[in-house]
Design a protein around this motif. Sequence first.
Motif, PDB file in Angstrom:
ATOM      1  N   VAL A 215       9.286   5.908   3.157  1.00  0.00           N
ATOM      2  CA  VAL A 215       9.274   5.825   1.681  1.00  0.00           C
ATOM      3  C   VAL A 215       8.561   7.535   1.890  1.00  0.00           C
ATOM      4  N   TRP A 216       8.436   7.997   2.350  1.00  0.00           N
ATOM      5  CA  TRP A 216       8.865   9.023   2.224  1.00  0.00           C
ATOM      6  C   TRP A 216      10.185  10.268   1.989  1.00  0.00           C
TER       7      TRP A 216
ATOM      8  N   ASN B 217      12.621   8.212   1.255  1.00  0.00           N
ATOM      9  CA  ASN B 217      12.896   7.812   0.168  1.00  0.00           C
ATOM     10  C   ASN B 217      12.555   7.978  -0.562  1.00  0.00           C
ATOM     11  N   ILE B 218      11.659   8.995  -1.171  1.00  0.00           N
ATOM     12  CA  ILE B 218      11.568   9.843  -2.039  1.00  0.00           C
ATOM     13  C   ILE B 218      11.736  10.473  -2.511  1.00  0.00           C
ATOM     14  N   LEU B 219      12.443  11.508  -1.335  1.00  0.00           N
ATOM     15  CA  LEU B 219      13.292  12.804  -1.211  1.00  0.00           C
ATOM     16  C   LEU B 219      14.462  12.285  -1.376  1.00  0.00           C
ATOM     17  N   ALA B 220      15.389  10.985  -1.881  1.00  0.00           N
ATOM     18  CA  ALA B 220      16.572  10.179  -2.199  1.00  0.00           C
ATOM     19  C   ALA B 220      16.674  10.631  -2.922  1.00  0.00           C
ATOM     20  N   GLN B 221      15.343  10.019  -3.551  1.00  0.00           N
ATOM     21  CA  GLN B 221      15.265  10.050  -5.401  1.00  0.00           C
ATOM     22  C   GLN B 221      15.930  11.436  -5.947  1.00  0.00           C
TER      23      GLN B 221
ATOM     24  N   VAL C 288       5.890  19.019  -1.792  1.00  0.00           N
ATOM     25  CA  VAL C 288       4.768  18.646  -1.632  1.00  0.00           C
ATOM     26  C   VAL C 288       2.967  18.452  -1.831  1.00  0.00           C
ATOM     27  N   THR C 289       4.026  17.190  -2.445  1.00  0.00           N
ATOM     28  CA  THR C 289       3.074  16.374  -2.780  1.00  0.00           C
ATOM     29  C   THR C 289       3.389  14.765  -2.455  1.00  0.00           C
ATOM     30  N   ALA C 290       4.486  14.721  -1.479  1.00  0.00           N
ATOM     31  CA  ALA C 290       3.881  13.332  -0.534  1.00  0.00           C
ATOM     32  C   ALA C 290       4.215  13.725   0.738  1.00  0.00           C
ATOM     33  N   THR C 291       4.398  14.996   1.428  1.00  0.00           N
ATOM     34  CA  THR C 291       4.085  14.829   2.818  1.00  0.00           C
ATOM     35  C   THR C 291       2.864  14.706   3.057  1.00  0.00           C
TER      36      THR C 291
ATOM     37  N   VAL D 141       0.486  -0.966   0.131  1.00  0.00           N
ATOM     38  CA  VAL D 141       0.134  -0.510   0.193  1.00  0.00           C
ATOM     39  C   VAL D 141       0.259   1.625   0.297  1.00  0.00           C
ATOM     40  N   VAL D 142       1.653   1.454   1.074  1.00  0.00           N
ATOM     41  CA  VAL D 142       2.568   2.767   1.456  1.00  0.00           C
ATOM     42  C   VAL D 142       3.176   3.023   0.034  1.00  0.00           C
ATOM     43  N   THR D 143       4.031   1.591  -1.087  1.00  0.00           N
ATOM     44  CA  THR D 143       5.146   1.304  -1.618  1.00  0.00           C
ATOM     45  C   THR D 143       4.223   2.157  -2.910  1.00  0.00           C
ATOM     46  N   LYS D 144       3.170   2.744  -2.801  1.00  0.00           N
ATOM     47  CA  LYS D 144       1.980   3.029  -3.740  1.00  0.00           C
ATOM     48  C   LYS D 144       2.435   4.648  -4.946  1.00  0.00           C
ATOM     49  N   MET D 145       3.071   5.291  -3.333  1.00  0.00           N
ATOM     50  CA  MET D 145       3.518   6.908  -3.072  1.00  0.00           C
ATOM     51  C   MET D 145       4.703   6.946  -4.047  1.00  0.00           C
ATOM     52  N   TRP D 146       5.737   5.814  -4.813  1.00  0.00           N
ATOM     53  CA  TRP D 146       6.911   6.295  -5.661  1.00  0.00           C
ATOM     54  C   TRP D 146       6.611   6.869  -6.564  1.00  0.00           C
ATOM     55  N   VAL D 147       4.881   7.064  -7.287  1.00  0.00           N
ATOM     56  CA  VAL D 147       4.287   6.831  -7.765  1.00  0.00           C
ATOM     57  C   VAL D 147       4.377   8.697  -8.227  1.00  0.00           C
ATOM     58  N   LEU D 148       4.414   9.471  -7.057  1.00  0.00           N
ATOM     59  CA  LEU D 148       4.651  10.683  -6.610  1.00  0.00           C
ATOM     60  C   LEU D 148       6.618  11.530  -7.755  1.00  0.00           C
TER      61      LEU D 148
END
Length: 490
Positions: free
Chosen positions: A343-344, A346-350, A303-306, A263-270
């Motif tokens: 995941v939050w 990790n999104i920033l680490a991308q 702005v989108t992930a937080t 469920v949570v890793t679907k945020m990687w779409v952002l």
Amino acid sequence: MLTNTAWNLAGLGAPILAAVVAMPLLISQLGDARFGILALGWMVTGYFALFDFGVGRATTRSMAALRKAGAGGEHAGVFWNSLYVHAVLAGLGGLVFAAAVPWFVDTAFAIPPTLRDEAYAAFYWLAFSVPALVLASALRGPLEAEQRFDLVNAVKMPISALNYLAPLLALQFTQRVDTVIAVIAVSRWLATLAYAALCRRAVPLQPGHRAPQRGTVTALLKDGGWLTVTSIAVPAIMMLDRGLIARLVSLEAVTYYVVPYEVVTKMWVLSASLLGAAYPLMSASKGLDLHRLCDQTLRWLLVTATPATLVVLIFAEDLLRLWVGPHIAAHGAPVMQWLAVGVWINILAQVPLTALQASGRAHVVGSVQLLELPLYAVLAWCLILRYGTTGAAAAWAVRAAAEWLALSFALHRAEAHPGRWPAVSPLRLALLSAAIIAAGLTACATPLALKSLLALLLVAGLVAWQWRYLLTAQERGKLLARLPQRPATK
């Protein structure tokens, strides 16, 4: 970049929606055993798509940089040499898959005798589709270098959806799983042909420059090899944490971990949508230009992930209870909360990860990820022994934070950036961290109505602060301009 991000978001969202609709129907019509063969086929083919060895992404980087420099001859040379390399890798991948089919069917997956003939035919069809996947990567790279994400996703959306919807169509005529997978294999070749037609039309290439060049091939393979390390690192981490949970806790505990993870890793779409559009731009940028682009993408991801992370933190148990029932929710909610934070991060680490890869420093990213694997294994072992699945999720979050710090430091050193990035100033990080902690405390509130009210106030306050302090006036104006305008009244 906003338009390209929207196209990427649509391309990544289409298969998710198709899967939500199709999966229950496929399970009910195929039956558990045949659907298991289909699911295994999807998984194995996904790994064999790595036979691209990162050359597609390396092609995007090289062609984007040469396009900006106006080096037309070298630009065309990279395209053709990339195509030659992909053709060899595609054939090799298909042959290796075909040779491994007996091992997959008879040994690795222990297919029941009653389904063995169907499984053999199904996996040979998948072997036939592997070259299509690899060649498609060769043809997507040049389109992305030309910023034609509209064309890339015009093919990607229907083909990705067909991966789930085409089997439903085939099941109207047969129940054999090999026929279902044959339809998927043919659709993948159609996608490759479509990409080839679009490349011919949209990628400007000077005539000539088609001869194989040893230097270009070596550079693509070297850059792509380090990119492949990143592609392998994520599955390795997934197998590591699940394997440790099964060994140190129980098989049931794996379910308590995997369900919230999915469920949570679907945020990687952002991040995938935004950074997929930013990658060609980063490839053509250096110094201060790259610095500004990194800061801009980081602010947009915040702005989108937080806000999405806050919602997951607050309503983790409620979401799981609604989806999979109270039993898994009780065990999986703390896991989901820790993974949401991870995941939050990790999104920033991308952002630094993508910037390093785009600037030709994929070896730095690969080295960091190779170094972190054994350290993560030790940390995960210790925390799982003490805290179970919650410990596994906490270890995942700590690993993500360490990777972000290491990659940000490496990018700062490599590009000699002056000063700090405004998006990650200490004050802003402190405020965002306070919002995360407040969301964790809000999750303890009861009843649900009070929790919802507190969540609304927290998320609304965060969005207002981000709108004012994370986005520039120019960015706010562009976003407002994209909103539908109400027609003027006479």
